[in-house]
Design a protein around this motif. Structure first.
Motif, PDB file in Angstrom:
ATOM      1  N   ILE A  85       0.852  -1.184   0.000  1.00 55.88           N
ATOM      2  CA  ILE A  85       0.000   0.000   0.000  1.00 55.88           C
ATOM      3  C   ILE A  85       0.898   1.247   0.000  1.00 55.88           C
ATOM      4  N   THR A  86       0.482   2.228  -0.779  1.00 53.54           N
ATOM      5  CA  THR A  86       1.240   3.476  -0.822  1.00 53.54           C
ATOM      6  C   THR A  86       0.734   4.416   0.270  1.00 53.54           C
ATOM      7  N   TYR A  87       1.497   5.429   0.530  1.00 51.93           N
ATOM      8  CA  TYR A  87       1.099   6.458   1.494  1.00 51.93           C
ATOM      9  C   TYR A  87      -0.253   7.054   1.107  1.00 51.93           C
ATOM     10  N   TRP A  88      -0.416   7.364  -0.171  1.00 51.11           N
ATOM     11  CA  TRP A  88      -1.640   8.023  -0.646  1.00 51.11           C
ATOM     12  C   TRP A  88      -2.847   7.104  -0.529  1.00 51.11           C
ATOM     13  N   ASP A  89      -2.651   5.813  -0.786  1.00 53.58           N
ATOM     14  CA  ASP A  89      -3.755   4.866  -0.606  1.00 53.58           C
ATOM     15  C   ASP A  89      -4.110   4.746   0.880  1.00 53.58           C
ATOM     16  N   TYR A  90      -3.099   4.761   1.720  1.00 58.56           N
ATOM     17  CA  TYR A  90      -3.310   4.598   3.155  1.00 58.56           C
ATOM     18  C   TYR A  90      -4.120   5.749   3.744  1.00 58.56           C
ATOM     19  N   ILE A  91      -3.782   6.980   3.382  1.00 55.41           N
ATOM     20  CA  ILE A  91      -4.508   8.115   3.961  1.00 55.41           C
ATOM     21  C   ILE A  91      -5.746   8.508   3.153  1.00 55.41           C
ATOM     22  N   GLN A  92      -5.964   7.867   2.022  1.00 58.75           N
ATOM     23  CA  GLN A  92      -7.160   8.054   1.185  1.00 58.75           C
ATOM     24  C   GLN A  92      -7.414   9.526   0.842  1.00 58.75           C
ATOM     25  N   THR A  93      -6.390  10.162   0.326  1.00 54.84           N
ATOM     26  CA  THR A  93      -6.477  11.571  -0.037  1.00 54.84           C
ATOM     27  C   THR A  93      -7.602  11.834  -1.030  1.00 54.84           C
ATOM     28  N   ASP A  94      -7.741  10.982  -2.036  1.00 56.03           N
ATOM     29  CA  ASP A  94      -8.789  11.193  -3.039  1.00 56.03           C
ATOM     30  C   ASP A  94     -10.170  11.213  -2.406  1.00 56.03           C
ATOM     31  N   ALA A  95     -10.435  10.286  -1.503  1.00 57.81           N
ATOM     32  CA  ALA A  95     -11.741  10.250  -0.844  1.00 57.81           C
ATOM     33  C   ALA A  95     -11.969  11.522  -0.033  1.00 57.81           C
ATOM     34  N   LEU A  96     -10.940  11.958   0.664  1.00 57.76           N
ATOM     35  CA  LEU A  96     -11.060  13.162   1.472  1.00 57.76           C
ATOM     36  C   LEU A  96     -11.314  14.394   0.604  1.00 57.76           C
ATOM     37  N   LEU A  97     -10.552  14.512  -0.472  1.00 57.98           N
ATOM     38  CA  LEU A  97     -10.724  15.680  -1.339  1.00 57.98           C
ATOM     39  C   LEU A  97     -12.060  15.667  -2.070  1.00 57.98           C
ATOM     40  N   ASN A  98     -12.595  14.495  -2.353  1.00 61.67           N
ATOM     41  CA  ASN A  98     -13.894  14.403  -3.023  1.00 61.67           C
ATOM     42  C   ASN A  98     -15.045  14.823  -2.117  1.00 61.67           C
ATOM     43  N   LEU A  99     -14.775  14.958  -0.828  1.00 64.03           N
ATOM     44  CA  LEU A  99     -15.809  15.422   0.098  1.00 64.03           C
ATOM     45  C   LEU A  99     -15.946  16.943   0.092  1.00 64.03           C
ATOM     46  N   GLN A 100     -15.043  17.618  -0.593  1.00 72.16           N
ATOM     47  CA  GLN A 100     -15.076  19.082  -0.644  1.00 72.16           C
ATOM     48  C   GLN A 100     -15.875  19.524  -1.868  1.00 72.16           C
ATOM     49  N   ILE A 101     -17.176  19.559  -1.682  1.00 74.33           N
ATOM     50  CA  ILE A 101     -18.083  19.901  -2.782  1.00 74.33           C
ATOM     51  C   ILE A 101     -18.620  21.315  -2.562  1.00 74.33           C
ATOM     52  N   GLN A 102     -18.228  22.177  -3.448  1.00 77.14           N
ATOM     53  CA  GLN A 102     -18.687  23.559  -3.363  1.00 77.14           C
ATOM     54  C   GLN A 102     -20.122  23.626  -3.877  1.00 77.14           C
ATOM     55  N   ARG A 103     -21.005  24.276  -3.110  1.00 79.77           N
ATOM     56  CA  ARG A 103     -22.425  24.326  -3.466  1.00 79.77           C
ATOM     57  C   ARG A 103     -22.875  25.699  -3.955  1.00 79.77           C
ATOM     58  N   THR A 104     -21.981  26.668  -3.882  1.00 77.91           N
ATOM     59  CA  THR A 104     -22.297  28.012  -4.378  1.00 77.91           C
ATOM     60  C   THR A 104     -21.129  28.496  -5.222  1.00 77.91           C
ATOM     61  N   THR A 105     -21.247  29.704  -5.717  1.00 75.68           N
ATOM     62  CA  THR A 105     -20.148  30.289  -6.490  1.00 75.68           C
ATOM     63  C   THR A 105     -19.328  31.269  -5.648  1.00 75.68           C
ATOM     64  N   LEU A 106     -19.589  31.304  -4.357  1.00 75.44           N
ATOM     65  CA  LEU A 106     -18.836  32.199  -3.481  1.00 75.44           C
ATOM     66  C   LEU A 106     -17.375  31.755  -3.414  1.00 75.44           C
ATOM     67  N   PRO A 107     -16.444  32.671  -3.630  1.00 75.71           N
ATOM     68  CA  PRO A 107     -15.029  32.293  -3.689  1.00 75.71           C
ATOM     69  C   PRO A 107     -14.467  31.749  -2.366  1.00 75.71           C
ATOM     70  N   ASP A 108     -15.023  32.170  -1.244  1.00 73.66           N
ATOM     71  CA  ASP A 108     -14.504  31.737   0.049  1.00 73.66           C
ATOM     72  C   ASP A 108     -15.133  30.444   0.560  1.00 73.66           C
ATOM     73  N   GLU A 109     -16.050  29.890  -0.179  1.00 74.32           N
ATOM     74  CA  GLU A 109     -16.743  28.699   0.305  1.00 74.32           C
ATOM     75  C   GLU A 109     -15.794  27.513   0.489  1.00 74.32           C
ATOM     76  N   MET A 110     -14.848  27.346  -0.412  1.00 74.09           N
ATOM     77  CA  MET A 110     -13.912  26.222  -0.294  1.00 74.09           C
ATOM     78  C   MET A 110     -13.054  26.371   0.960  1.00 74.09           C
ATOM     79  N   VAL A 111     -12.664  27.602   1.275  1.00 75.44           N
ATOM     80  CA  VAL A 111     -11.900  27.839   2.507  1.00 75.44           C
ATOM     81  C   VAL A 111     -12.766  27.471   3.717  1.00 75.44           C
TER      82      VAL A 111
END
Length: 82
Positions: A38-64
Motif C-alpha cells: 500500500i502506498t502512502y496516498w492509498d493509506y490516507i485516502q487523499t482522493d476520498a477526502l478531497l472528493n468530500l469538498q463539494i462547493q455548493r455556491t459560487t462564493l469564492p470563500d466557500e472552499m476555505v
C-alpha cells in the motif's frame, strides 16, 4: 537472503509480539505473501477526502470555509475521541 544478526533480532521481536497475544507468527508472515503493498496516498485516502469538498455556491470563500470546518472536525475527532 542472508539472516544477519539484525534480521534475526527483528524476527525474534516479531515472534515475541505475536506469542504475547497467542498468535502464530508464521501465519502472519505468510499473510505478507498475499497482502498487497500500500502506498502512502492509498493509506490516507487523499482522493476520498478531497472528493468530500463539494462547493455548493459560487462564493469564492466557500472552499476555505469547507476546508476549515473539515480540519476542525478531524481535530475534534482526534482530540475528543468521538
Amino acid at each position: 537472503m542472508e539472516v544477519t544478526p539484525e534480521l534475526k533480532n527483528q524476527l525474534d521481536k516479531i515472534d515475541k509480539k505475536y506469542k504475547a497475544i497467542h498468535q502464530n507468527t508464521q501465519t502472519h508472515l505468510e499473510g505478507l505473501l498475499w497482502s498487497k503493498p500500500i502506498t502512502y496516498w492509498d493509506y490516507i485516502q487523499t482522493d476520498a477526502l478531497l472528493n468530500l469538498q463539494i462547493q455548493r455556491t459560487t462564493l469564492p470563500d466557500e472552499m476555505v470555509f469547507i476546508m476549515y470546518h473539515q480540519v476542525n472536525e478531524l481535530l475534534f475527532k482526534w482530540y475528543f475521541g468521538k
